[in-house]
Design a protein around this motif. Structure first.
Motif, PDB file in Angstrom:
ATOM      1  N   ALA A 154       0.803  -1.221   0.000  1.00 54.29           N
ATOM      2  CA  ALA A 154       0.000   0.000   0.000  1.00 54.29           C
ATOM      3  C   ALA A 154       0.834   1.268   0.000  1.00 54.29           C
ATOM      4  O   ALA A 154       0.289   2.361  -0.160  1.00 54.29           O
ATOM      5  CB  ALA A 154      -0.940   0.001   1.210  1.00 54.29           C
ATOM      6  N   GLY A 155       2.135   1.135   0.204  1.00 57.00           N
ATOM      7  CA  GLY A 155       3.010   2.295   0.158  1.00 57.00           C
ATOM      8  C   GLY A 155       2.922   3.184   1.381  1.00 57.00           C
ATOM      9  O   GLY A 155       3.339   4.351   1.331  1.00 57.00           O
ATOM     10  N   THR A 156       2.372   2.681   2.491  1.00 51.63           N
ATOM     11  CA  THR A 156       2.231   3.485   3.693  1.00 51.63           C
ATOM     12  C   THR A 156       2.188   2.571   4.907  1.00 51.63           C
ATOM     13  O   THR A 156       2.320   1.360   4.793  1.00 51.63           O
ATOM     14  CB  THR A 156       0.963   4.354   3.608  1.00 51.63           C
ATOM     15  N   THR A 157       2.011   3.162   6.081  1.00 51.09           N
ATOM     16  CA  THR A 157       1.938   2.382   7.313  1.00 51.09           C
ATOM     17  C   THR A 157       0.523   1.869   7.533  1.00 51.09           C
ATOM     18  O   THR A 157      -0.438   2.415   6.967  1.00 51.09           O
ATOM     19  CB  THR A 157       2.342   3.238   8.518  1.00 51.09           C
ATOM     20  N   PRO A 158       0.348   0.843   8.371  1.00 47.70           N
ATOM     21  CA  PRO A 158      -1.004   0.346   8.644  1.00 47.70           C
ATOM     22  C   PRO A 158      -1.932   1.410   9.211  1.00 47.70           C
ATOM     23  O   PRO A 158      -3.097   1.518   8.780  1.00 47.70           O
ATOM     24  CB  PRO A 158      -0.761  -0.783   9.660  1.00 47.70           C
ATOM     25  N   LEU A 159      -1.451   2.229  10.159  1.00 47.46           N
ATOM     26  CA  LEU A 159      -2.309   3.249  10.754  1.00 47.46           C
ATOM     27  C   LEU A 159      -2.691   4.326   9.755  1.00 47.46           C
ATOM     28  O   LEU A 159      -3.832   4.803   9.737  1.00 47.46           O
ATOM     29  CB  LEU A 159      -1.619   3.880  11.969  1.00 47.46           C
ATOM     30  N   GLN A 160      -1.736   4.738   8.902  1.00 48.57           N
ATOM     31  CA  GLN A 160      -2.053   5.751   7.910  1.00 48.57           C
ATOM     32  C   GLN A 160      -3.042   5.200   6.891  1.00 48.57           C
ATOM     33  O   GLN A 160      -3.978   5.896   6.470  1.00 48.57           O
ATOM     34  CB  GLN A 160      -0.774   6.225   7.202  1.00 48.57           C
ATOM     35  N   TRP A 161      -2.859   3.952   6.492  1.00 45.77           N
ATOM     36  CA  TRP A 161      -3.798   3.333   5.557  1.00 45.77           C
ATOM     37  C   TRP A 161      -5.185   3.244   6.180  1.00 45.77           C
ATOM     38  O   TRP A 161      -6.190   3.538   5.527  1.00 45.77           O
ATOM     39  CB  TRP A 161      -3.308   1.937   5.176  1.00 45.77           C
ATOM     40  N   LEU A 162      -5.249   2.860   7.451  1.00 43.24           N
ATOM     41  CA  LEU A 162      -6.534   2.758   8.136  1.00 43.24           C
ATOM     42  C   LEU A 162      -7.215   4.120   8.223  1.00 43.24           C
ATOM     43  O   LEU A 162      -8.428   4.236   8.006  1.00 43.24           O
ATOM     44  CB  LEU A 162      -6.320   2.181   9.541  1.00 43.24           C
ATOM     45  N   LEU A 163      -6.444   5.158   8.511  1.00 40.98           N
ATOM     46  CA  LEU A 163      -7.012   6.507   8.572  1.00 40.98           C
ATOM     47  C   LEU A 163      -7.584   6.924   7.223  1.00 40.98           C
ATOM     48  O   LEU A 163      -8.684   7.477   7.143  1.00 40.98           O
ATOM     49  CB  LEU A 163      -5.942   7.508   9.017  1.00 40.98           C
ATOM     50  N   ILE A 164      -6.849   6.636   6.151  1.00 39.05           N
ATOM     51  CA  ILE A 164      -7.327   7.001   4.816  1.00 39.05           C
ATOM     52  C   ILE A 164      -8.623   6.271   4.495  1.00 39.05           C
ATOM     53  O   ILE A 164      -9.559   6.851   3.923  1.00 39.05           O
ATOM     54  CB  ILE A 164      -6.259   6.684   3.746  1.00 39.05           C
ATOM     55  N   GLN A 165      -8.736   4.999   4.882  1.00 38.68           N
ATOM     56  CA  GLN A 165      -9.973   4.260   4.624  1.00 38.68           C
ATOM     57  C   GLN A 165     -11.133   4.858   5.411  1.00 38.68           C
ATOM     58  O   GLN A 165     -12.262   4.933   4.915  1.00 38.68           O
ATOM     59  CB  GLN A 165      -9.808   2.776   4.973  1.00 38.68           C
ATOM     60  N   ARG A 166     -10.877   5.292   6.636  1.00 39.59           N
ATOM     61  CA  ARG A 166     -11.933   5.939   7.419  1.00 39.59           C
ATOM     62  C   ARG A 166     -12.378   7.242   6.760  1.00 39.59           C
ATOM     63  O   ARG A 166     -13.569   7.551   6.699  1.00 39.59           O
ATOM     64  CB  ARG A 166     -11.426   6.201   8.838  1.00 39.59           C
ATOM     65  N   ILE A 167     -11.399   8.009   6.264  1.00 39.06           N
ATOM     66  CA  ILE A 167     -11.730   9.271   5.596  1.00 39.06           C
ATOM     67  C   ILE A 167     -12.528   9.004   4.322  1.00 39.06           C
ATOM     68  O   ILE A 167     -13.516   9.702   4.032  1.00 39.06           O
ATOM     69  CB  ILE A 167     -10.448  10.058   5.266  1.00 39.06           C
ATOM     70  N   ARG A 168     -12.117   7.991   3.539  1.00 40.24           N
ATOM     71  CA  ARG A 168     -12.834   7.683   2.303  1.00 40.24           C
ATOM     72  C   ARG A 168     -14.264   7.241   2.595  1.00 40.24           C
ATOM     73  O   ARG A 168     -15.198   7.598   1.888  1.00 40.24           O
ATOM     74  CB  ARG A 168     -12.100   6.595   1.513  1.00 40.24           C
ATOM     75  N   ARG A 169     -14.438   6.456   3.669  1.00 39.23           N
ATOM     76  CA  ARG A 169     -15.793   6.053   4.039  1.00 39.23           C
ATOM     77  C   ARG A 169     -16.611   7.280   4.467  1.00 39.23           C
ATOM     78  O   ARG A 169     -17.803   7.399   4.128  1.00 39.23           O
ATOM     79  CB  ARG A 169     -15.727   5.034   5.170  1.00 39.23           C
ATOM     80  N   ALA A 170     -15.986   8.192   5.189  1.00 39.38           N
ATOM     81  CA  ALA A 170     -16.674   9.420   5.576  1.00 39.38           C
ATOM     82  C   ALA A 170     -17.086  10.223   4.342  1.00 39.38           C
ATOM     83  O   ALA A 170     -18.193  10.785   4.294  1.00 39.38           O
ATOM     84  CB  ALA A 170     -15.773  10.265   6.482  1.00 39.38           C
ATOM     85  N   GLN A 171     -16.214  10.268   3.341  1.00 38.64           N
ATOM     86  CA  GLN A 171     -16.570  10.968   2.103  1.00 38.64           C
ATOM     87  C   GLN A 171     -17.807  10.346   1.459  1.00 38.64           C
ATOM     88  O   GLN A 171     -18.718  11.055   1.005  1.00 38.64           O
ATOM     89  CB  GLN A 171     -15.393  10.924   1.127  1.00 38.64           C
TER      90      GLN A 171
END
Length: 327
Positions: free
Chosen positions: A255-272
């Motif tokens: 994924a090119g990032t850390t697990p926590l950063q990836w998880l945060l991005i998924q939360r943001i995308r779901r919020a979008q």
């Protein structure tokens, strides 16, 4: 040696084979006809090229050669269609010469690759279409590429993100030269916002890595089904049956990032998605995405996307949701 002082009222558009016609039309629409709000001098718009050129499916015949760029106060470099192909040397030389002669040089979308090839972006912040920011950074490591903004103003060198952001940059130039009232008049004529909030991060798609062929293939969907849970790195590692350190190594590889950063991005995308498709409050969406509180969601959303959740909802609220009765 005597140097001709550029005519600051002249806007010269560089037109060569391989330019995209959308960005060309943006330049001609903004700097061409003067709005009614202008009572004084307006721009003298000129097209400059090596002869008859093809932009998309259109054949164009500029009135001036590329050497005319050096006499202009502002030079516009539209989008370069194929970023894998080096821009022509005569275009690079003409753009560099114009800047050395005192012109303000602005690129639209992937026109940044032309400016980079000319050395104008070395040591400067710059942007381009989000799909090509990694390429720009890799090929021109001396350029400080900012993938999250609509445009960058470095004084004598300006760059815009993709497509519609070209309008944002051109309107910014009008605002600098003629003030907000005139820029707003141009925006009204074009039926676009005079100034958009945020950056291109709010328009970037976030594709899910292919779930096949790597150890995290089953973990991704498991996480997406549990975004409302307070997941930790240890939770993800346990589900993937590996150590936290090994999990981090695989995440960076896949994924090119850390697990926590990836998880945060998924939360943001779901919020979008929820902001676009539902009438849920920010508090409800914060709980549904595992962000805990509305304050936490707003902080991370604004930092990641570039605009607050309410602004994003007003911009991207889908017509499908409206048609379904969501108001």
């Amino acid at each position: 040696m005597h140097r001709t002082i550029p005519d600051m009222s002249t806007v010269a558009v560089a037109i060569t084979d391989g330019m995209l016609h959308f960005e060309l039309s943006v330049a001609f629409e903004v700097f061409g006809p003067a709005p009614a709000a202008v009572s004084g001098p307006w721009y003298d718009l000129v097209g400059c090229g090596p002869g008859a050129v093809r932009a998309g499916r259109f054949l164009l015949e500029p009135d001036h050669g590329l050497d005319r760029l050096a006499d202009a106060g502002t030079v516009i470099v539209p989008a370069w269609a194929d970023v894998d192909v080096a821009p022509p040397a005569d275009l690079i030389d003409a753009v560099r010469a114009a800047h050395e002669a005192g012109a303000r040089v602005a690129s639209l979308c992937t026109g940044a690759f032309v400016l980079a090839a000319a050395g104008l972006l070395d040591g400067r912040r710059a942007t381009t279409h989000w799909a090509h920011t990694d390429d720009l950074a890799a090929r021109h490591p001396r350029v400080e590429v900012d993938p999250g903004v609509l445009y960058v103003d470095e004084g004598s060198v300006l760059t815009s993100a993709g497509k519609a952001a070209s309008l944002d940059l051109c309107l910014h130039l009008v605002r600098l030269d003629h003030g907000a009232t005139v820029a707003n008049a141009v925006a009204r004529r074009l039926v676009v916002p005079p100034h958009r909030a945020g950056g291109q991060a709010q328009f970037v798609a976030s594709p899910m890595p292919d779930r096949t062929g790597h150890p995290l293939g089953d973990l991704f969907p498991w996480v997406l089904e549990r975004l409302d849970h307070p997941l930790t790195v240890e939770d993800l590692a346990r589900q993937a049956a590996m150590s936290s350190r090994n999990l981090g190594r695989h995440f960076r590889s896949v994924a090119g990032t850390t697990p926590l950063q990836w998880l945060l991005i998924q939360r943001i995308r779901r919020a979008q998605e929820l902001l676009e498709r539902t009438d849920d409050s920010v508090e409800v969406i914060a709980a549904a995405t595992g962000m805990g509180t509305a304050t936490t969601l707003r902080r991370h959303f604004n930092r990641t996307v570039g605009v607050p959740p309410d602004t994003y909802r007003r911009t991207f609220r889908s017509s499908h949701a409206d048609a379904a009765g969501v108001r």
